[in-house]
Design an enzyme around this catalytic site. Structure first.
Site, PDB file in Angstrom:
ATOM      1  N   HIS A   1      -0.978   5.151  -1.115  1.00 57.96           N
ATOM      2  CA  HIS A   1      -2.249   5.952  -0.906  1.00 57.96           C
ATOM      3  C   HIS A   1      -3.082   5.875  -2.404  1.00 57.96           C
ATOM      4  O   HIS A   1      -2.909   5.694  -3.307  1.00 57.96           O
ATOM      5  CB  HIS A   1      -1.645   7.394  -0.968  1.00 57.96           C
ATOM      6  CG  HIS A   1      -2.677   8.327  -0.616  1.00 57.96           C
ATOM      7  ND1 HIS A   1      -2.824   8.748   0.704  1.00 57.96           N
ATOM      8  CD2 HIS A   1      -3.710   9.085  -1.450  1.00 57.96           C
ATOM      9  CE1 HIS A   1      -3.787   9.692   0.653  1.00 57.96           C
ATOM     10  NE2 HIS A   1      -4.466   9.679  -0.633  1.00 57.96           N
ATOM     11  N   CYS A   2      -4.450   5.284  -1.616  1.00 58.14           N
ATOM     12  CA  CYS A   2      -5.542   5.122  -2.392  1.00 58.14           C
ATOM     13  C   CYS A   2      -6.458   6.457  -2.722  1.00 58.14           C
ATOM     14  O   CYS A   2      -7.099   6.652  -1.680  1.00 58.14           O
ATOM     15  CB  CYS A   2      -6.449   3.774  -1.815  1.00 58.14           C
ATOM     16  SG  CYS A   2      -7.668   3.493  -2.875  1.00 58.14           S
TER      17      CYS A   2
END
Length: 160
Positions: free
Chosen positions: A31-32
């Site tokens: 997850h960025c």
């Protein structure tokens, strides 16, 4: 197939649940927080391209600062003694800013290179770090199919 207790569905191999998004993703990488979504099967190639473009664009800043430092240093040689202290202060500021910008740009280019290497070898960050099992040869497509999916695969829009 593993059961996801949050989504109440069976996850295919290499799929993982993201706690931030509250969904399961196929070939989940991470997850960025910078782009605000999960990097997974459908958008990993776009994320790697985005990193490469930003990394290469950010290299322009230290290059422009080096050009400015060279110009400034040549002016410094002909400066009066009154302007000398101010000129040296500006020169030091340019050098420090250029060093910071170069470190940032090199870090982005290295991260982009790592993402492209993982994308081309069909490995996720979780698999590289040993947090999940790497795919077997049967699960992983051959390189030609994988490369054609990266370059020419269709972009699927995500529905929430």
């Amino acid at each position: 197939l593993k059961w996801c207790t949050t989504c109440n569905l069976h996850r295919p191999p290499r799929a993982s649940h993201c706690r931030e998004c509250g969904r399961c993703f196929r070939r989940f990488d991470h997850h960025c927080r910078w782009v605000g979504n999960c990097i997974a099967e459908d958008n990993h190639r776009f994320f790697a391209g985005f990193l490469l473009c930003i990394g290469l664009a950010s290299l322009c800043v230290p290059i422009a600062l080096v050009v400015q430092i060279v110009r400034f240093a040549s002016q410094l040689a002909t400066a009066d003694s009154e302007d000398f202290e101010d000129s040296v202060s500006c020169l030091i500021l340019f050098v420090v800013a250029g060093a910071c910008a170069a470190c940032h740009a090199c870090g982005l280019v290295c991260f982009a290179t790592q993402q492209w290497a993982m994308l081309l070898t069909d490995i996720t960050t979780k698999e590289r770090l040993g947090l999940s099992a790497r795919p077997t040869t049967a699960e992983s497509a051959n390189f030609r199919e994988h490369l054609s999916h990266i370059c020419c695969g269709t972009a699927r829009w995500r529905r929430h």
